[in-house]
Design a protein around this motif. Structure first.
Motif, PDB file in Angstrom:
ATOM      1  N   GLN A   1     -51.653  -0.670 -49.476  1.00 37.50           N
ATOM      2  CA  GLN A   1     -52.323   0.197 -50.446  1.00 37.50           C
ATOM      3  C   GLN A   1     -53.354   1.021 -49.683  1.00 37.50           C
ATOM      4  O   GLN A   1     -53.625   2.165 -50.006  1.00 37.50           O
TER       5      GLN A   1
ATOM      6  N   TYR B   1     -33.195  -5.858 -59.668  1.00 34.00           N
ATOM      7  CA  TYR B   1     -33.674  -7.104 -60.276  1.00 34.00           C
ATOM      8  C   TYR B   1     -32.921  -7.180 -61.600  1.00 34.00           C
ATOM      9  O   TYR B   1     -33.190  -6.386 -62.505  1.00 34.00           O
TER      10      TYR B   1
ATOM     11  N   ARG C   1     -46.840   4.514 -54.037  1.00 33.38           N
ATOM     12  CA  ARG C   1     -47.687   4.021 -55.127  1.00 33.38           C
ATOM     13  C   ARG C   1     -47.230   2.637 -55.586  1.00 33.38           C
ATOM     14  O   ARG C   1     -46.150   2.180 -55.208  1.00 33.38           O
ATOM     15  N   ASN C   2     -48.010   2.037 -56.449  1.00 31.79           N
ATOM     16  CA  ASN C   2     -47.645   0.740 -57.032  1.00 31.79           C
ATOM     17  C   ASN C   2     -46.257   0.837 -57.662  1.00 31.79           C
ATOM     18  O   ASN C   2     -45.975   1.791 -58.377  1.00 31.79           O
ATOM     19  N   GLY C   3     -45.441  -0.143 -57.368  1.00 36.26           N
ATOM     20  CA  GLY C   3     -44.129  -0.196 -57.994  1.00 36.26           C
ATOM     21  C   GLY C   3     -43.088   0.708 -57.352  1.00 36.26           C
ATOM     22  O   GLY C   3     -41.965   0.823 -57.847  1.00 36.26           O
ATOM     23  N   ALA C   4     -43.426   1.342 -56.228  1.00 38.73           N
ATOM     24  CA  ALA C   4     -42.488   2.279 -55.592  1.00 38.73           C
ATOM     25  C   ALA C   4     -41.282   1.562 -54.983  1.00 38.73           C
ATOM     26  O   ALA C   4     -40.212   2.146 -54.825  1.00 38.73           O
ATOM     27  N   GLY C   5     -41.478   0.288 -54.623  1.00 35.66           N
ATOM     28  CA  GLY C   5     -40.369  -0.455 -54.031  1.00 35.66           C
ATOM     29  C   GLY C   5     -40.621  -0.931 -52.606  1.00 35.66           C
ATOM     30  O   GLY C   5     -39.691  -1.328 -51.894  1.00 35.66           O
ATOM     31  N   LYS C   6     -41.889  -0.948 -52.201  1.00 35.82           N
ATOM     32  CA  LYS C   6     -42.214  -1.337 -50.816  1.00 35.82           C
ATOM     33  C   LYS C   6     -41.890  -2.815 -50.569  1.00 35.82           C
ATOM     34  O   LYS C   6     -41.209  -3.170 -49.609  1.00 35.82           O
ATOM     35  N   THR C   7     -42.402  -3.668 -51.458  1.00 38.17           N
ATOM     36  CA  THR C   7     -42.144  -5.106 -51.290  1.00 38.17           C
ATOM     37  C   THR C   7     -40.653  -5.388 -51.420  1.00 38.17           C
ATOM     38  O   THR C   7     -40.085  -6.176 -50.645  1.00 38.17           O
ATOM     39  N   THR C   8     -40.009  -4.731 -52.362  1.00 33.29           N
ATOM     40  CA  THR C   8     -38.575  -4.957 -52.559  1.00 33.29           C
ATOM     41  C   THR C   8     -37.781  -4.539 -51.324  1.00 33.29           C
ATOM     42  O   THR C   8     -36.782  -5.179 -50.977  1.00 33.29           O
TER      43      THR C   8
ATOM     44  N   GLU D   1     -48.750  -5.693 -47.238  1.00 33.61           N
ATOM     45  CA  GLU D   1     -50.137  -5.568 -47.691  1.00 33.61           C
ATOM     46  C   GLU D   1     -51.074  -6.604 -47.085  1.00 33.61           C
ATOM     47  O   GLU D   1     -51.723  -7.364 -47.803  1.00 33.61           O
TER      48      GLU D   1
ATOM     49  N   VAL E   1     -33.784  -0.945 -58.698  1.00 31.80           N
ATOM     50  CA  VAL E   1     -35.104  -0.676 -58.126  1.00 31.80           C
ATOM     51  C   VAL E   1     -35.026   0.174 -56.853  1.00 31.80           C
ATOM     52  O   VAL E   1     -35.671   1.210 -56.754  1.00 31.80           O
TER      53      VAL E   1
HETATM   54  N1  LIG Z   1     -39.133 -10.110 -59.880  1.00 33.28           N
HETATM   55  C1  LIG Z   1     -38.989  -8.904 -60.462  1.00 33.28           C
HETATM   56  N2  LIG Z   1     -38.263  -8.747 -61.589  1.00 33.28           N
HETATM   57  C2  LIG Z   1     -38.111  -7.532 -62.165  1.00 33.28           C
HETATM   58  N3  LIG Z   1     -38.637  -6.397 -61.683  1.00 33.28           N
HETATM   59  C3  LIG Z   1     -39.381  -6.474 -60.571  1.00 33.28           C
HETATM   60  C4  LIG Z   1     -39.599  -7.731 -59.901  1.00 33.28           C
HETATM   61  N4  LIG Z   1     -40.383  -7.508 -58.816  1.00 33.28           N
HETATM   62  C5  LIG Z   1     -40.635  -6.176 -58.822  1.00 33.28           C
HETATM   63  N5  LIG Z   1     -40.037  -5.560 -59.857  1.00 33.28           N
HETATM   64  C6  LIG Z   1     -40.062  -4.102 -60.173  1.00 33.28           C
HETATM   65  O1  LIG Z   1     -39.490  -3.410 -59.077  1.00 33.28           O
HETATM   66  C7  LIG Z   1     -40.202  -2.200 -58.805  1.00 33.28           C
HETATM   67  C8  LIG Z   1     -40.627  -2.192 -57.354  1.00 33.28           C
HETATM   68  O2  LIG Z   1     -41.551  -3.258 -57.143  1.00 33.28           O
HETATM   69  P1  LIG Z   1     -42.187  -3.568 -55.730  1.00 33.28           P
HETATM   70  O3  LIG Z   1     -42.901  -4.852 -55.866  1.00 33.28           O
HETATM   71  O4  LIG Z   1     -41.132  -3.468 -54.696  1.00 33.28           O
HETATM   72  O5  LIG Z   1     -43.186  -2.370 -55.561  1.00 33.28           O
HETATM   73  P2  LIG Z   1     -44.327  -2.133 -54.481  1.00 33.28           P
HETATM   74  O6  LIG Z   1     -44.104  -0.758 -53.943  1.00 33.28           O
HETATM   75  O7  LIG Z   1     -44.365  -3.245 -53.525  1.00 33.28           O
HETATM   76  O8  LIG Z   1     -45.636  -2.118 -55.395  1.00 33.28           O
HETATM   77  P3  LIG Z   1     -47.127  -2.637 -55.086  1.00 33.28           P
HETATM   78  O9  LIG Z   1     -47.799  -1.504 -54.373  1.00 33.28           O
HETATM   79  O10 LIG Z   1     -47.701  -2.824 -56.442  1.00 33.28           O
HETATM   80  O11 LIG Z   1     -47.034  -3.893 -54.298  1.00 33.28           O
HETATM   81  C9  LIG Z   1     -41.353  -2.170 -59.800  1.00 33.28           C
HETATM   82  O12 LIG Z   1     -40.968  -1.346 -60.862  1.00 33.28           O
HETATM   83  C10 LIG Z   1     -41.485  -3.596 -60.254  1.00 33.28           C
HETATM   84  O13 LIG Z   1     -41.961  -3.651 -61.565  1.00 33.28           O
END
Ligand SMILES: Nc1ncnc2c1ncn2[C@@H]1O[C@H](COP(=O)(O)OP(=O)(O)OP(=O)(O)O)[C@@H](O)[C@H]1O
Ligand SMILES: [Mg+2]
Length: 236
Positions: free
Chosen positions: A191, A12, A36-43, A159, A17
């Motif tokens: 989660q 990003y 965990r939160n922020g691990a990168g699953k959604t990305t 999720e 990431v």
């Molecule tokens: N639009 C964005 N701009 C900048 N950083 C981002 C953006 N979206 C996510 N991030 C960062 O990228 C990293 C991975 O985020 P991601 O959403 O993939 O995590 P996740 O595993 O899906 O978390 P969650 O369990 O909270 O959904 C995190 O550090 C987040 O802060």
């Protein structure tokens, strides 16, 4: 239809990431992507469908390189992404929302509007209601119905239980059972790890944009160490 993610790096802006994610989802498998939160699953899911394109690495479907294709082209290869949260067209009715997702294609995959309404009879009852007036669980059902009408070969569910009451979570479990019977390939993040692991065949644990562990779901379900790490809420 095997989805293969190989050494994917996603940013990003300047924030690095995904730092080399690799995973596979084989035909008919349900695979959980946990962390965990922020691990990168959604990305990871967003990278697969090209919403945040991988800057390095390769993503293939049955060996065909789809890295760098537009989200629209990737959808046409049969990958449907169901993001978390509310995403239906709020001012349209349930039926209109579903009709918009019907993919006109010779390869119908068997999912017609009637079949979706049969599978989710609640949607039939709600068919004239505006999507903006649906509860969280009803919205989730609508999103799944829409995804099925797009004739997916692979469903990416981000999720799906987020914000749902326990009763709706158990409905969702039944739908996942149906998808499994239909041999639809699923990649699911949660989660609620125990919920995902109940339906998954395998799971990946990711941390800071990298896969740390991969194991059969049965093994992950039994590992107290993994559950402690994930901070599992034993509510599944
Ligand atoms: N639009 C964005 N701009 C900048 N950083 C981002 C953006 N979206 C996510 N991030 C960062 O990228 C990293 C991975 O985020 P991601 O959403 O993939 O995590 P996740 O595993 O899906 O978390 P969650 O369990 O909270 O959904 C995190 O550090 C987040 O802060
Ligand atoms: Mg997420």
């Amino acid at each position: 239809m095997t989805l293969s993610v190989q050494d994917v790096h996603t940013y990003y802006g300047r924030s690095h990431v995904l730092q080399g994610i690799s995973l596979d989802v084989a035909d008919g498998e349900t695979v959980a992507l946990l962390g965990r939160n922020g691990a990168g699953k959604t990305t990871t899911m967003r990278s697969i469908v090209g919403l945040t394109p991988a800057r390095r690495g390769r993503i293939t479907l049955d060996g065909t390189d789809i890295t760098g294709l537009t989200t629209h082209r990737i959808a046409r290869h049969g990958i449907a992404f169901v993001p978390s949260g509310r995403r239906a067209y709020a001012s349209l009715t349930v039926r209109q929302n579903l009709a918009l997702s019907i993919r006109r294609s010779s390869d119908s995959g068997g999912w017609t509007l009637d079949r979706v309404l049969e599978t989710f009879p609640k949607l039939q009852q709600l068919s004239d209601r505006r999507a903006g007036h649906l509860s969280g669980g009803e919205q989730q059902m609508l999103k799944l119905g829409r995804a099925l009408l797009s004739v997916p070969r692979i469903l990416l569910l981000d999720e799906p239980t987020e914000g749902l009451s326990p009763a709706i979570v158990s409905d969702l479990g039944r739908w996942l059972g149906i998808l499994k019977e239909e041999k639809i390939t699923v990649l699911i993040t949660e989660q609620n790890a125990l919920f995902a692991l109940k339906y998954a065949d395998r799971g990946y644990i990711i941390e800071k944009g990298l896969v740390r562990h991969e194991a059969p779901a049965s093994e992950l379900r039994e590992s107290t160490e993994i559950q402690r790490y994930l901070g599992v809420a034993a509510s599944a």
